[in-house]
Design an enzyme around this catalytic site. Structure first.
Site, PDB file in Angstrom:
ATOM      1  N   LYS A   1       0.818  -1.224   0.000  1.00 43.19           N
ATOM      2  CA  LYS A   1       0.000   0.000   0.000  1.00 43.19           C
ATOM      3  C   LYS A   1       0.846   1.266   0.000  1.00 43.19           C
ATOM      4  O   LYS A   1       0.610   2.169  -0.788  1.00 43.19           O
ATOM      5  CB  LYS A   1      -0.864   0.069   1.268  1.00 43.19           C
ATOM      6  CG  LYS A   1      -2.130  -0.700   1.238  1.00 43.19           C
ATOM      7  CD  LYS A   1      -3.054  -0.247   2.365  1.00 43.19           C
ATOM      8  CE  LYS A   1      -2.434  -0.256   3.742  1.00 43.19           C
ATOM      9  NZ  LYS A   1      -2.216  -1.594   4.298  1.00 43.19           N
ATOM     10  N   ARG A  44      -9.342   1.995   9.072  1.00 42.77           N
ATOM     11  CA  ARG A  44      -8.805   0.701   9.442  1.00 42.77           C
ATOM     12  C   ARG A  44      -9.908  -0.257   9.885  1.00 42.77           C
ATOM     13  O   ARG A  44      -9.672  -1.442  10.081  1.00 42.77           O
ATOM     14  CB  ARG A  44      -7.840   0.897  10.618  1.00 42.77           C
ATOM     15  CG  ARG A  44      -6.533   0.227  10.462  1.00 42.77           C
ATOM     16  CD  ARG A  44      -5.663   0.546  11.656  1.00 42.77           C
ATOM     17  NE  ARG A  44      -4.466   1.293  11.269  1.00 42.77           N
ATOM     18  CZ  ARG A  44      -3.445   0.758  10.609  1.00 42.77           C
ATOM     19  NH1 ARG A  44      -3.450  -0.506  10.275  1.00 42.77           N
ATOM     20  NH2 ARG A  44      -2.409   1.485  10.295  1.00 42.77           N
ATOM     21  N   ARG A  64      12.648 -10.347   5.806  1.00 45.83           N
ATOM     22  CA  ARG A  64      13.704  -9.428   6.258  1.00 45.83           C
ATOM     23  C   ARG A  64      14.743 -10.173   7.080  1.00 45.83           C
ATOM     24  O   ARG A  64      14.403 -10.975   7.958  1.00 45.83           O
ATOM     25  CB  ARG A  64      13.091  -8.318   7.106  1.00 45.83           C
ATOM     26  CG  ARG A  64      12.981  -7.036   6.326  1.00 45.83           C
ATOM     27  CD  ARG A  64      12.732  -5.874   7.209  1.00 45.83           C
ATOM     28  NE  ARG A  64      11.604  -6.066   8.107  1.00 45.83           N
ATOM     29  CZ  ARG A  64      11.156  -5.116   8.903  1.00 45.83           C
ATOM     30  NH1 ARG A  64      11.733  -3.946   8.932  1.00 45.83           N
ATOM     31  NH2 ARG A  64      10.127  -5.342   9.685  1.00 45.83           N
ATOM     32  N   ARG A  98      14.440 -10.787  12.905  1.00 49.20           N
ATOM     33  CA  ARG A  98      13.970 -10.071  14.111  1.00 49.20           C
ATOM     34  C   ARG A  98      12.678 -10.667  14.635  1.00 49.20           C
ATOM     35  O   ARG A  98      11.906 -11.257  13.897  1.00 49.20           O
ATOM     36  CB  ARG A  98      13.695  -8.609  13.759  1.00 49.20           C
ATOM     37  CG  ARG A  98      14.920  -7.753  13.704  1.00 49.20           C
ATOM     38  CD  ARG A  98      14.525  -6.296  13.948  1.00 49.20           C
ATOM     39  NE  ARG A  98      15.674  -5.431  13.718  1.00 49.20           N
ATOM     40  CZ  ARG A  98      15.767  -4.572  12.711  1.00 49.20           C
ATOM     41  NH1 ARG A  98      14.763  -4.436  11.863  1.00 49.20           N
ATOM     42  NH2 ARG A  98      16.835  -3.833  12.555  1.00 49.20           N
ATOM     43  N   ARG A 102      -0.441 -10.339  12.912  1.00 46.39           N
ATOM     44  CA  ARG A 102      -0.757  -9.092  12.195  1.00 46.39           C
ATOM     45  C   ARG A 102      -1.774  -9.346  11.091  1.00 46.39           C
ATOM     46  O   ARG A 102      -2.686  -8.549  10.881  1.00 46.39           O
ATOM     47  CB  ARG A 102       0.513  -8.487  11.582  1.00 46.39           C
ATOM     48  CG  ARG A 102       1.387  -7.780  12.590  1.00 46.39           C
ATOM     49  CD  ARG A 102       2.751  -7.462  12.022  1.00 46.39           C
ATOM     50  NE  ARG A 102       2.703  -6.460  10.957  1.00 46.39           N
ATOM     51  CZ  ARG A 102       3.726  -6.211  10.145  1.00 46.39           C
ATOM     52  NH1 ARG A 102       4.839  -6.892  10.244  1.00 46.39           N
ATOM     53  NH2 ARG A 102       3.615  -5.273   9.220  1.00 46.39           N
TER      54      ARG A 102
END
Ligand SMILES: [Zn+2]
Length: 214
Positions: free
Chosen positions: A14, A89, A128, A161, A172
């Site tokens: 987004k 949201r 990541r 991480r 999430r």
């Protein structure tokens, strides 16, 4: 005034798409985080209210965010086009935005939903890697190290991480499904929804969005 809304799961791209489309249209790109920081910095009434919540370590309530958007619209010209990324949201925010739009004679829509399958979201969000020794950052898809799992700079072993661990990412995505995905239905009912395939690269996604916005 027109308020274009961007929808999509974390990792759908987004933010990247919003920056590009804002430049192409042109439109003012409004991300919730940047809007908050700006209002706090400028010391607007809504900014001061937000700051008191943030200083207390609590979430800024919807009513304050809506006031902040009101301040933004008040300070804008009638021909302004906004591109909202990260707001609304949930359904109550969408309802509040619709009400505010009526007040300002603004049009909400189209709502562009960037659609990416869960498998690819997990790869993007979980890809990541960081070097614990020198801090260099990598991504298994977009910026892979020369040797898998090894830092290009100092040859230390790369780590994932805590934020990027599969469990955290799953959570999430669940929060998104629960709160934000109903917005797809909300805008569909209003005849404002435009679905776009988000699996391609940033250029392809931006082109597809321009197609449906025109
Ligand atoms: Zn390193």
């Amino acid at each position: 005034m027109q308020i274009i809304v961007f929808l999509g799961a974390p990792g759908a791209g987004k933010g990247t798409a919003a920056v590009r489309i804002a430049e192409k249209l042109p439109a003012k790109h409004i991300s919730t985080g940047a809007m908050l920081r700006e209002a706090v910095k400028n010391g607007t009434p809504a900014g001061l209210a937000a700051k008191s919540y943030m200083d207390a370590g609590s979430l800024v309530p919807d009513s304050v965010l809506i006031d902040m958007i009101g301040e933004l619209l008040t300070a804008s010209t009638p021909d302004s086009v906004f591109l909202f990324d990260g707001f609304p949201r949930n359904e109550s925010q969408a309802a509040a935005l619709d009400e505010l739009a009526v007040k300002f004679n603004a049009e909400v829509g189209p709502a562009v939903c960037i659609d990416v399958c869960e498998e690819l979201l997990l790869k993007r969000l979980g890809g990541r890697r960081v070097c614990p020794a020198c801090g260099a950052g990598f991504h298994v898809l977009s910026l892979p190290p020369k040797v898998e799992g090894v830092c290009d700079v100092c040859q230390a072993k790369l780590i994932t991480r805590a934020d990027d661990q599969p469990e955290t990412i799953k959570h999430r995505l669940e929060v998104y499904e629960e709160q934000t995905a109903p917005l797809i239905e909300w805008y569909k009912k209003a005849g404002k929804l435009r679905m776009v395939d988000g699996s391609g690269d940033a250029d392809a996604v931006a082109d597809a969005i321009m197609e449906v916005i025109r």
